[in-house]
Motif scaffolding. Structure first.
Motif, mmCIF file in Angstrom:
data_model
loop_
_atom_site.group_PDB
_atom_site.id
_atom_site.type_symbol
_atom_site.label_atom_id
_atom_site.label_comp_id
_atom_site.label_asym_id
_atom_site.label_seq_id
_atom_site.Cartn_x
_atom_site.Cartn_y
_atom_site.Cartn_z
ATOM 1 N N GLN A 139 0.830 -1.210 0.000
ATOM 2 C CA GLN A 139 0.000 0.000 0.000
ATOM 3 C C GLN A 139 0.862 1.257 0.000
ATOM 4 O O GLN A 139 0.568 2.220 -0.718
ATOM 5 C CB GLN A 139 -0.919 0.026 1.218
ATOM 6 C CG GLN A 139 -2.083 -0.950 1.146
ATOM 7 C CD GLN A 139 -2.940 -0.865 2.391
ATOM 8 O OE1 GLN A 139 -3.410 0.206 2.760
ATOM 9 N NE2 GLN A 139 -3.122 -1.991 3.058
ATOM 10 N N SER B 110 2.356 1.775 -3.450
ATOM 11 C CA SER B 110 1.440 2.057 -4.561
ATOM 12 C C SER B 110 0.410 3.139 -4.247
ATOM 13 O O SER B 110 -0.548 3.300 -4.987
ATOM 14 C CB SER B 110 0.719 0.763 -4.969
ATOM 15 O OG SER B 110 -0.062 0.268 -3.896
ATOM 16 N N ILE B 111 0.609 3.896 -3.180
ATOM 17 C CA ILE B 111 -0.339 4.941 -2.824
ATOM 18 C C ILE B 111 -0.508 5.905 -4.004
ATOM 19 O O ILE B 111 0.467 6.341 -4.612
ATOM 20 C CB ILE B 111 0.095 5.662 -1.525
ATOM 21 C CG1 ILE B 111 -0.987 6.619 -1.052
ATOM 22 C CG2 ILE B 111 1.436 6.352 -1.690
ATOM 23 C CD1 ILE B 111 -0.742 7.167 0.346
ATOM 24 N N LYS B 112 -1.737 6.186 -4.340
ATOM 25 C CA LYS B 112 -2.026 6.986 -5.529
ATOM 26 C C LYS B 112 -1.452 8.394 -5.452
ATOM 27 O O LYS B 112 -1.129 8.990 -6.473
ATOM 28 C CB LYS B 112 -3.531 7.038 -5.769
ATOM 29 C CG LYS B 112 -4.112 5.704 -6.177
ATOM 30 C CD LYS B 112 -5.554 5.857 -6.620
ATOM 31 C CE LYS B 112 -6.200 4.523 -6.884
ATOM 32 N NZ LYS B 112 -5.630 3.760 -7.950
ATOM 33 N N ALA B 113 -1.317 8.930 -4.268
ATOM 34 C CA ALA B 113 -0.810 10.297 -4.109
ATOM 35 C C ALA B 113 0.657 10.428 -4.503
ATOM 36 O O ALA B 113 1.124 11.523 -4.817
ATOM 37 C CB ALA B 113 -0.994 10.754 -2.662
ATOM 38 N N ASP C 173 4.066 10.517 -6.464
ATOM 39 C CA ASP C 173 4.634 10.687 -7.800
ATOM 40 C C ASP C 173 5.908 9.861 -7.941
ATOM 41 O O ASP C 173 6.265 9.441 -9.040
ATOM 42 C CB ASP C 173 4.991 12.161 -8.030
ATOM 43 C CG ASP C 173 3.774 13.069 -7.962
ATOM 44 O OD1 ASP C 173 2.836 12.855 -8.745
ATOM 45 O OD2 ASP C 173 3.762 13.978 -7.116
ATOM 46 N N SER D 132 4.559 -0.757 -6.957
ATOM 47 C CA SER D 132 4.769 0.636 -7.339
ATOM 48 C C SER D 132 4.822 0.789 -8.851
ATOM 49 O O SER D 132 4.317 1.780 -9.392
ATOM 50 C CB SER D 132 6.036 1.206 -6.688
ATOM 51 O OG SER D 132 7.191 0.625 -7.225
ATOM 52 N N ALA E 163 1.289 0.670 -10.094
ATOM 53 C CA ALA E 163 0.540 1.893 -9.761
ATOM 54 C C ALA E 163 0.946 3.017 -10.703
ATOM 55 O O ALA E 163 0.206 3.917 -10.959
ATOM 56 C CB ALA E 163 0.786 2.288 -8.318
#
Length: 115
Positions: free
Chosen positions: A86, A89-92, A94, A112, A115
């Motif tokens: 998590q 691969s957190i969407k926030a 960059d 990662s 994502a």
């Protein structure tokens, strides 16, 4: 200009702490989306209070429960291999800095990339 969000896996180790020292100098350009560490809760707590990530991952459920008591409720605390993925691969985020040793970083690396 939007700040670049960074996820740091292995934030309490040598590479992770040095990366955070650099980020601290460039707060106008970067912020921390997620932090992950094995079990150094004291340092991880200090990092969380300084950098305000959205998510923190630790190795065990017991460590996660302890850290939740110490941090503001807006920081999500997760644990184990799923928690590490998590954080990776957190969407926030960059960018993801993989500062983990050995094969522990393989699945988070793949997460990662996906994502």
């Amino acid at each position: 200009m939007r700040k670049k969000q960074i996820s740091i896996l292995g934030s309490t180790g040598s590479i992770g702490t040095q990366a955070l020292q650099i980020l601290e100098r460039f707060t106008q350009k970067f912020s921390v989306a997620a932090l992950a560490a094995k079990q150094n809760l004291k340092l991880l707590e200090a990092q969380a209070k300084k950098f305000h990530p959205r998510l923190i991952s630790v190795e065990t459920e017991a460590a996660a429960q302890e850290l939740k008591k110490r941090l503001p409720p807006n920081i999500k605390v997760v644990f184990g291999a799923d928690g590490l993925e998590q954080a990776a691969s957190i969407k926030a985020a960059d960018l993801v800095l993989m500062a983990l040793s050995g094969s522990a970083g393989l699945k988070p690396l793949l997460a990662s990339i996906d994502a």
